[in-house]
Design a protein around this motif. Structure first.
Motif, PDB file in Angstrom:
ATOM      1  N   LEU A 103      10.707   4.850   1.924  1.00 18.19           N
ATOM      2  CA  LEU A 103      11.256   5.806   0.956  1.00 18.19           C
ATOM      3  C   LEU A 103      12.260   5.126   0.034  1.00 18.19           C
ATOM      4  O   LEU A 103      12.296   5.379  -1.173  1.00 18.19           O
ATOM      5  CB  LEU A 103      11.907   6.991   1.682  1.00 18.19           C
ATOM      6  N   TRP A 104      13.093   4.251   0.598  1.00 22.13           N
ATOM      7  CA  TRP A 104      14.070   3.524  -0.217  1.00 22.13           C
ATOM      8  C   TRP A 104      13.359   2.636  -1.235  1.00 22.13           C
ATOM      9  O   TRP A 104      13.735   2.583  -2.409  1.00 22.13           O
ATOM     10  CB  TRP A 104      14.978   2.691   0.684  1.00 22.13           C
ATOM     11  N   ALA A 105      12.310   1.936  -0.787  1.00 21.10           N
ATOM     12  CA  ALA A 105      11.561   1.064  -1.697  1.00 21.10           C
ATOM     13  C   ALA A 105      10.897   1.899  -2.799  1.00 21.10           C
ATOM     14  O   ALA A 105      10.864   1.486  -3.967  1.00 21.10           O
ATOM     15  CB  ALA A 105      10.517   0.268  -0.924  1.00 21.10           C
ATOM     16  N   ALA A 106      10.380   3.074  -2.434  1.00 21.21           N
ATOM     17  CA  ALA A 106       9.763   3.942  -3.449  1.00 21.21           C
ATOM     18  C   ALA A 106      10.799   4.406  -4.461  1.00 21.21           C
ATOM     19  O   ALA A 106      10.519   4.460  -5.664  1.00 21.21           O
ATOM     20  CB  ALA A 106       9.103   5.140  -2.771  1.00 21.21           C
ATOM     21  N   ASN A 114       0.851  -1.181   0.000  1.00 19.43           N
ATOM     22  CA  ASN A 114       0.000   0.000   0.000  1.00 19.43           C
ATOM     23  C   ASN A 114       0.887   1.232   0.000  1.00 19.43           C
ATOM     24  O   ASN A 114       1.976   1.223   0.579  1.00 19.43           O
ATOM     25  CB  ASN A 114      -0.902   0.016   1.236  1.00 19.43           C
ATOM     26  N   PRO A 115       0.445   2.313  -0.627  1.00 19.67           N
ATOM     27  CA  PRO A 115       1.267   3.523  -0.632  1.00 19.67           C
ATOM     28  C   PRO A 115       1.425   4.082   0.785  1.00 19.67           C
ATOM     29  O   PRO A 115       0.555   3.936   1.632  1.00 19.67           O
ATOM     30  CB  PRO A 115       0.497   4.495  -1.528  1.00 19.67           C
ATOM     31  N   VAL A 116       2.585   4.661   1.027  1.00 14.94           N
ATOM     32  CA  VAL A 116       2.889   5.215   2.344  1.00 14.94           C
ATOM     33  C   VAL A 116       2.274   6.603   2.446  1.00 14.94           C
ATOM     34  O   VAL A 116       2.456   7.434   1.559  1.00 14.94           O
ATOM     35  CB  VAL A 116       4.421   5.294   2.553  1.00 14.94           C
ATOM     36  N   ASP A 117       1.550   6.828   3.519  1.00 15.26           N
ATOM     37  CA  ASP A 117       0.963   8.140   3.764  1.00 15.26           C
ATOM     38  C   ASP A 117       1.973   8.940   4.572  1.00 15.26           C
ATOM     39  O   ASP A 117       2.079   8.782   5.793  1.00 15.26           O
ATOM     40  CB  ASP A 117      -0.365   7.994   4.513  1.00 15.26           C
ATOM     41  N   LEU A 118       2.754   9.766   3.872  1.00 17.24           N
ATOM     42  CA  LEU A 118       3.832  10.519   4.526  1.00 17.24           C
ATOM     43  C   LEU A 118       3.291  11.514   5.532  1.00 17.24           C
ATOM     44  O   LEU A 118       3.900  11.722   6.591  1.00 17.24           O
ATOM     45  CB  LEU A 118       4.684  11.236   3.474  1.00 17.24           C
ATOM     46  N   GLN A 139      12.813   4.261  10.952  1.00 13.01           N
ATOM     47  CA  GLN A 139      13.337   3.176  10.125  1.00 13.01           C
ATOM     48  C   GLN A 139      12.297   2.724   9.101  1.00 13.01           C
ATOM     49  O   GLN A 139      12.629   2.469   7.929  1.00 13.01           O
ATOM     50  CB  GLN A 139      13.756   1.995  11.005  1.00 13.01           C
ATOM     51  N   THR A 140      11.052   2.622   9.525  1.00 19.05           N
ATOM     52  CA  THR A 140       9.985   2.238   8.599  1.00 19.05           C
ATOM     53  C   THR A 140       9.852   3.272   7.487  1.00 19.05           C
ATOM     54  O   THR A 140       9.743   2.921   6.302  1.00 19.05           O
ATOM     55  CB  THR A 140       8.647   2.106   9.349  1.00 19.05           C
ATOM     56  N   LEU A 141       9.877   4.536   7.870  1.00 16.25           N
ATOM     57  CA  LEU A 141       9.777   5.600   6.881  1.00 16.25           C
ATOM     58  C   LEU A 141      10.946   5.552   5.897  1.00 16.25           C
ATOM     59  O   LEU A 141      10.757   5.638   4.681  1.00 16.25           O
ATOM     60  CB  LEU A 141       9.725   6.962   7.574  1.00 16.25           C
ATOM     61  N   ASN A 142      12.147   5.366   6.434  1.00 14.46           N
ATOM     62  CA  ASN A 142      13.326   5.289   5.565  1.00 14.46           C
ATOM     63  C   ASN A 142      13.251   4.089   4.619  1.00 14.46           C
ATOM     64  O   ASN A 142      13.595   4.195   3.442  1.00 14.46           O
ATOM     65  CB  ASN A 142      14.604   5.230   6.396  1.00 14.46           C
ATOM     66  N   SER A 143      12.805   2.941   5.133  1.00 13.05           N
ATOM     67  CA  SER A 143      12.723   1.758   4.265  1.00 13.05           C
ATOM     68  C   SER A 143      11.647   1.945   3.201  1.00 13.05           C
ATOM     69  O   SER A 143      11.827   1.532   2.052  1.00 13.05           O
ATOM     70  CB  SER A 143      12.458   0.496   5.081  1.00 13.05           C
TER      71      SER A 143
END
Length: 133
Positions: A59-62, A7-11, A53-57
């Motif tokens: 962003l990296w995947a995106a 699912n897309p990340v809701d920043l 860490q979740t946010l960084n991972s």
């Protein structure tokens, strides 16, 4: 096997969670004077680290997905690649094959020419010379 669909990340939601956690940390540091427990602060810090860490991972995947998509878009479509290859073959391959076949036919003719050919060629030349007179 199909890749797992994420699912897309809701920043904005993640930023609001981080902001809320930072406020709680600030509240806890304000309560330290009121005997707040250090364990609660450690727990909050660990939760903040996990969220980061979740946010960084994510962003990296995106970024990886974007890079893959850009690579896919940079390659020409199959139809264009096939047409280009066919055009190259038509311009370079066909003339080379034609020259090779002509050389092979000439070589075959020289190697398999019958014994009567020299007399036939001489008679032909003589007939041409007589016709010109």
């Amino acid at each position: 096997m199909k890749p797992a669909r994420r699912n897309p990340v809701d920043l904005e939601a993640l930023q609001s969670r981080i902001h809320a956690l930072e406020q709680r940390v600030q509240q806890q540091t304000g309560r330290i004077e009121h005997h707040a427990r250090l364990a609660d602060l450690d727990t909050l810090q660990m939760r903040i680290k996990r969220v980061e860490q979740t946010l960084n991972s994510e962003l990296w995947a995106a970024r990886q997905r974007e890079h893959t998509m850009l690579e896919m878009l940079s390659t020409p479509p199959l139809k264009t690649a096939v047409l280009k290859r066919f055009k190259e073959f038509w311009q370079t391959g066909v003339p080379a094959i034609k020259r090779w076949l002509q050389q092979a036919a000439a070589s075959w003719w020289r190697d398999t020419r019958p014994g009567w050919w020299p007399q036939f060629a001489a008679a032909w030349q003589e007939a041409l010379d007589q016709a010109r007179r």
